[in-house]
Design an enzyme around this catalytic site. Structure first.
Site, PDB file in Angstrom:
ATOM      1  NE  ARG A   1      34.910  50.420  43.675  1.00  0.00           N
ATOM      2  CZ  ARG A   1      35.558  49.494  42.972  1.00  0.00           C
ATOM      3  NH1 ARG A   1      36.141  49.817  41.857  1.00  0.00           N
ATOM      4  NH2 ARG A   1      35.641  48.243  43.406  1.00  0.00           N
TER       5      ARG A   1
ATOM      6  NE  ARG B   1      21.064  47.651  45.089  1.00  0.00           N
ATOM      7  CZ  ARG B   1      21.942  46.767  45.541  1.00  0.00           C
ATOM      8  NH1 ARG B   1      21.823  46.282  46.765  1.00  0.00           N
ATOM      9  NH2 ARG B   1      22.923  46.373  44.779  1.00  0.00           N
TER      10      ARG B   1
ATOM     11  CD  GLU C   1      41.320  42.869  52.981  1.00  0.00           C
ATOM     12  OE1 GLU C   1      41.018  44.010  52.577  1.00  0.00           O
ATOM     13  OE2 GLU C   1      41.032  41.831  52.361  1.00  0.00           O
TER      14      GLU C   1
ATOM     15  CG  ASP D   1      35.825  45.751  40.295  1.00  0.00           C
ATOM     16  OD1 ASP D   1      36.666  45.747  41.214  1.00  0.00           O
ATOM     17  OD2 ASP D   1      34.710  46.287  40.401  1.00  0.00           O
TER      18      ASP D   1
ATOM     19  NE  ARG E   1      38.288  43.980  52.368  1.00  0.00           N
ATOM     20  CZ  ARG E   1      37.937  43.917  51.097  1.00  0.00           C
ATOM     21  NH1 ARG E   1      36.721  44.238  50.721  1.00  0.00           N
ATOM     22  NH2 ARG E   1      38.790  43.529  50.173  1.00  0.00           N
TER      23      ARG E   1
ATOM     24  CE1 TYR F   1      39.595  50.069  43.695  1.00  0.00           C
ATOM     25  CE2 TYR F   1      38.259  52.043  43.679  1.00  0.00           C
ATOM     26  CZ  TYR F   1      38.655  50.880  44.284  1.00  0.00           C
ATOM     27  OH  TYR F   1      38.092  50.540  45.483  1.00  0.00           O
TER      28      TYR F   1
ATOM     29  NE  ARG G   1      46.281  53.785  51.448  1.00  0.00           N
ATOM     30  CZ  ARG G   1      46.831  54.096  52.614  1.00  0.00           C
ATOM     31  NH1 ARG G   1      47.950  54.803  52.674  1.00  0.00           N
ATOM     32  NH2 ARG G   1      46.264  53.694  53.737  1.00  0.00           N
TER      33      ARG G   1
HETATM   34  P1  FAD Z   1      47.489  41.586  38.590  1.00  0.00           P
HETATM   35  O1  FAD Z   1      46.574  40.550  39.110  1.00  0.00           O
HETATM   36  O2  FAD Z   1      48.127  42.524  39.557  1.00  0.00           O
HETATM   37  O3  FAD Z   1      48.633  40.829  37.782  1.00  0.00           O
HETATM   38  C1  FAD Z   1      49.824  41.459  37.366  1.00  0.00           C
HETATM   39  C2  FAD Z   1      50.915  40.420  37.440  1.00  0.00           C
HETATM   40  O4  FAD Z   1      52.095  40.962  36.853  1.00  0.00           O
HETATM   41  C3  FAD Z   1      51.284  40.011  38.860  1.00  0.00           C
HETATM   42  O5  FAD Z   1      51.190  38.627  39.013  1.00  0.00           O
HETATM   43  C4  FAD Z   1      52.719  40.508  39.018  1.00  0.00           C
HETATM   44  O6  FAD Z   1      53.505  39.649  39.824  1.00  0.00           O
HETATM   45  C5  FAD Z   1      53.208  40.495  37.582  1.00  0.00           C
HETATM   46  N1  FAD Z   1      54.317  41.403  37.346  1.00  0.00           N
HETATM   47  C6  FAD Z   1      54.367  42.727  37.655  1.00  0.00           C
HETATM   48  N2  FAD Z   1      55.568  43.225  37.299  1.00  0.00           N
HETATM   49  C7  FAD Z   1      56.284  42.210  36.764  1.00  0.00           C
HETATM   50  C8  FAD Z   1      57.594  42.093  36.255  1.00  0.00           C
HETATM   51  N3  FAD Z   1      58.430  43.141  36.239  1.00  0.00           N
HETATM   52  N4  FAD Z   1      58.014  40.891  35.790  1.00  0.00           N
HETATM   53  C9  FAD Z   1      57.196  39.808  35.835  1.00  0.00           C
HETATM   54  N5  FAD Z   1      55.937  39.868  36.324  1.00  0.00           N
HETATM   55  C10 FAD Z   1      55.489  41.036  36.786  1.00  0.00           C
HETATM   56  N6  FAD Z   1      38.140  42.796  41.551  1.00  0.00           N
HETATM   57  C11 FAD Z   1      36.865  42.329  41.518  1.00  0.00           C
HETATM   58  O7  FAD Z   1      36.275  42.199  40.428  1.00  0.00           O
HETATM   59  N7  FAD Z   1      36.240  41.935  42.670  1.00  0.00           N
HETATM   60  C12 FAD Z   1      36.844  42.012  43.888  1.00  0.00           C
HETATM   61  O8  FAD Z   1      36.232  41.653  44.905  1.00  0.00           O
HETATM   62  C13 FAD Z   1      38.169  42.515  43.956  1.00  0.00           C
HETATM   63  N8  FAD Z   1      38.803  42.628  45.139  1.00  0.00           N
HETATM   64  C14 FAD Z   1      40.079  43.107  45.171  1.00  0.00           C
HETATM   65  C15 FAD Z   1      40.722  43.205  46.405  1.00  0.00           C
HETATM   66  C16 FAD Z   1      42.026  43.681  46.478  1.00  0.00           C
HETATM   67  C17 FAD Z   1      42.726  43.786  47.811  1.00  0.00           C
HETATM   68  C18 FAD Z   1      42.686  44.074  45.280  1.00  0.00           C
HETATM   69  C19 FAD Z   1      44.090  44.610  45.325  1.00  0.00           C
HETATM   70  C20 FAD Z   1      42.049  43.981  44.065  1.00  0.00           C
HETATM   71  C21 FAD Z   1      40.746  43.512  43.986  1.00  0.00           C
HETATM   72  N9  FAD Z   1      40.080  43.374  42.773  1.00  0.00           N
HETATM   73  C22 FAD Z   1      38.801  42.903  42.730  1.00  0.00           C
HETATM   74  C23 FAD Z   1      40.736  43.764  41.505  1.00  0.00           C
HETATM   75  C24 FAD Z   1      41.438  42.582  40.827  1.00  0.00           C
HETATM   76  O9  FAD Z   1      42.454  42.081  41.649  1.00  0.00           O
HETATM   77  C25 FAD Z   1      42.060  43.088  39.511  1.00  0.00           C
HETATM   78  O10 FAD Z   1      41.085  43.679  38.692  1.00  0.00           O
HETATM   79  C26 FAD Z   1      42.734  42.008  38.677  1.00  0.00           C
HETATM   80  O11 FAD Z   1      43.316  41.015  39.442  1.00  0.00           O
HETATM   81  C27 FAD Z   1      43.779  42.702  37.844  1.00  0.00           C
HETATM   82  O12 FAD Z   1      44.439  41.794  37.010  1.00  0.00           O
HETATM   83  P2  FAD Z   1      45.774  42.273  36.319  1.00  0.00           P
HETATM   84  O13 FAD Z   1      46.194  41.151  35.417  1.00  0.00           O
HETATM   85  O14 FAD Z   1      45.606  43.605  35.726  1.00  0.00           O
HETATM   86  O15 FAD Z   1      46.817  42.504  37.500  1.00  0.00           O
HETATM   87  N1  UDP Z   2      33.409  52.388  51.502  1.00  0.00           N
HETATM   88  C1  UDP Z   2      33.040  52.924  52.712  1.00  0.00           C
HETATM   89  N2  UDP Z   2      32.586  52.093  53.692  1.00  0.00           N
HETATM   90  C2  UDP Z   2      32.481  50.762  53.518  1.00  0.00           C
HETATM   91  C3  UDP Z   2      32.838  50.218  52.274  1.00  0.00           C
HETATM   92  C4  UDP Z   2      33.313  51.056  51.285  1.00  0.00           C
HETATM   93  O1  UDP Z   2      33.149  54.116  52.913  1.00  0.00           O
HETATM   94  O2  UDP Z   2      32.069  50.055  54.459  1.00  0.00           O
HETATM   95  C5  UDP Z   2      33.939  53.310  50.470  1.00  0.00           C
HETATM   96  C6  UDP Z   2      35.456  53.386  50.479  1.00  0.00           C
HETATM   97  O3  UDP Z   2      35.822  54.719  50.178  1.00  0.00           O
HETATM   98  C7  UDP Z   2      35.856  52.498  49.328  1.00  0.00           C
HETATM   99  C8  UDP Z   2      34.710  52.741  48.353  1.00  0.00           C
HETATM  100  O4  UDP Z   2      33.563  52.882  49.181  1.00  0.00           O
HETATM  101  O5  UDP Z   2      37.092  52.862  48.782  1.00  0.00           O
HETATM  102  C9  UDP Z   2      34.512  51.646  47.354  1.00  0.00           C
HETATM  103  O6  UDP Z   2      34.288  50.437  48.049  1.00  0.00           O
HETATM  104  P1  UDP Z   2      34.519  49.044  47.388  1.00  0.00           P
HETATM  105  O7  UDP Z   2      34.095  47.997  48.342  1.00  0.00           O
HETATM  106  O8  UDP Z   2      33.915  49.082  46.033  1.00  0.00           O
HETATM  107  O9  UDP Z   2      36.103  49.046  47.230  1.00  0.00           O
HETATM  108  P2  UDP Z   2      37.144  47.863  46.990  1.00  0.00           P
HETATM  109  O10 UDP Z   2      37.585  47.451  48.352  1.00  0.00           O
HETATM  110  O11 UDP Z   2      36.460  46.785  46.223  1.00  0.00           O
HETATM  111  O12 UDP Z   2      38.212  48.507  46.212  1.00  0.00           O
END
Ligand code: FAD
Ligand code: UDP
Length: 379
Positions: free
Chosen positions: A179, A183, A312, A362, A287, A360, A256
């Site tokens: 991912r 560069r 985190e 976005d 982080r 996984y 996780r």
């Molecule tokens: P979710 O947002 O998980 O929504 C699912 C919903 O279903 C939740 O609100 C939950 O409460 C509800 N639900 C589950 N089970 C039930 C049930 N039984 N009854 C009623 N409701 C229920 N993406 C990016 O593009 N950029 C980022 O920088 C980025 N950072 C992230 C950082 C973290 C820590 C995490 C965890 C994810 C990150 N993502 C990021 C990914 C992003 O969060 C997801 O791609 C997106 O939010 C997924 O949307 P979703 O609707 O699939 O799931």
């Molecule tokens: N990663 C790493 N060092 C960093 C940042 C990311 O080794 O400082 C690795 C780590 O394995 C991570 C992967 O690169 O799971 C992808 O990173 P990204 O930031 O895309 O993950 P996100 O937190 O958005 O899921």
């Protein structure tokens, strides 16, 4: 008593996008969510006049113009560009891996020097794979060594990855590290996409726009009243955990999770950047996010006297915790396939999003997937 065309379980980006598109086509939808709020993992809470990303930093990025125009039709996005810093025992490196990183790591100045350094570092890993008769890297460690060599692997990847995933790099799939861009130019933009930013005023504006005029119920868990919810709708869009939908009949999928330790700090600027990764294994958190930097730039940072940070801590998931990251190792992928076969046989239920597809994902691909699902339905 089919009151609704669609019951949408989960108000995250998949559910909210699907609900919006279905409503636009005249369908009657009900969106339920078990949390107290809407928006799933993109939910923000305003603290000290700062939008705090309650479920971790969310930076929107895409090259899909249709998705970009779609989200911007609900809320304008700002010009935030993600450029995280890695802190390894007090040494600061730019991410993703680019000429700034290589220059700091090895004192190199020109791309050619960096390429030579990486080639030299990679050669050992290449030789080892050759000796073992392996064509493709088998795990994250091998992949990382082939991408950037040993120094960067040891200082910037190994500790961070093992903290984040709670597993050795030799036990993780190679795709996770692919991912990250590598560069040979001085460019700290974490993403390669054409478009990136944060909704001005936070993600709740996007969710409010998507769900405007749609019936919603929070604090409503599908499984607590399953037969009732099933009885009130023609079709179901399910965005929760797929194994839970099938009562874990083949076993539990693993995730996780992240514990967020939030602090309000009585100073306007704590770390000077939204994202600082701690890549040393001995620092317990992965982080620190300083939320104001997502929406306040330059002098504006000083407009609020305080700042809000979140540390985190990545941990293994167990019942009752939020399942954040699917673990796409062999065991879990096989288990997911078993559930997917059941899902394929459903004609009344559509499974979508990070939890239901155990992927996984976005944000932008989640929206794109919801759009594609809807397009397939109306074809
Ligand atoms: P979710 O947002 O998980 O929504 C699912 C919903 O279903 C939740 O609100 C939950 O409460 C509800 N639900 C589950 N089970 C039930 C049930 N039984 N009854 C009623 N409701 C229920 N993406 C990016 O593009 N950029 C980022 O920088 C980025 N950072 C992230 C950082 C973290 C820590 C995490 C965890 C994810 C990150 N993502 C990021 C990914 C992003 O969060 C997801 O791609 C997106 O939010 C997924 O949307 P979703 O609707 O699939 O799931
Ligand atoms: N990663 C790493 N060092 C960093 C940042 C990311 O080794 O400082 C690795 C780590 O394995 C991570 C992967 O690169 O799971 C992808 O990173 P990204 O930031 O895309 O993950 P996100 O937190 O958005 O899921």
């Amino acid at each position: 008593m089919n009151n609704y065309d669609y019951l949408i379980v989960g108000s995250g980006l998949f559910g909210a996008t699907f609900a919006f598109l279905a409503k636009q086509s005249g369908k009657k939808c009900l969106v339920i969510d078990k949390r107290f709020h809407l928006g799933g993992n993109v939910f923000c809470e305003k603290i000290q006049d700062i939008n705090v990303h309650k479920y971790g930093a969310h930076i929107f990025h895409t090259s899909n113009k249709e998705v970009w125009d779609f989200v911007n039709s609900f809320v304008p996005f700002n010009r935030y560009t993600n450029a995280p810093i890695a802190n390894y025992k007090g040494e600061l490196y730019n991410l993703p891996f680019n000429m700034n990183t290589f220059s700091r790591m090895w004192g190199v100045v020109m791309p050619k020097e960096a390429e030579e350094k990486i080639a030299q570092q990679k050669s050992e890993a290449i030789e080892r794979l050759k000796r073992e008769g392996v064509q493709e890297p088998r795990n994250l460690e091998e992949q990382a060594l082939l991408l950037v060599g040993n120094d960067i692997y040891e200082k910037l990847i190994k500790g961070y990855t093992e903290k984040q995933w709670g597993r050795k790099c030799t036990e993780l799939p190679p795709f996770i590290i692919k991912r990250l861009p590598v560069r040979m130019v001085f460019d700290n933009n974490y993403f390669n996409d054409c478009y990136q930013g944060i909704p001005i005023g936070g993600y709740n504006k996007l969710i409010d726009g998507l769900l405007e005029g749609i019936e919603v119920k929070t604090n409503a868990d599908f499984f607590e009243n399953r037969s009732y919810w099933e009885s009130c709708t023609e079709k179901i869009v399910f965005t929760g955990k797929i194994d839970e939908f099938y009562d874990y009949k083949y076993g539990k999928l693993e995730y996780r999770t992240v514990r967020f330790e939030q602090e309000i700090i009585d100073q306007p600027n704590f770390q000077g950047n939204a994202v600082v990764n701690y890549t040393d294994r001995n620092v317990p958190y992965t982080r620190i996010i300083e939320h104001k930097h997502f929406e306040m730039f330059g002098e504006d940072v000083y407009k609020t006297p305080c700042t809000v940070i979140s540390k985190e801590y990545s941990t293994e998931w167990s019942d009752g915790m939020e399942p954040y990251y699917p673990i796409n190792d062999d065991r879990n992928n096989r288990l997911y396939q078993q559930y997917k076969e059941l899902a394929n046989r459903e004609d009344r239920v559509l499974f979508g999003g990070r939890l239901a597809e155990y992927k996984y994902y976005d944000m932008a691909p989640v929206i794109e997937q919801a759009m594609n699902n809807w397009k397939a339905i109306i074809q």
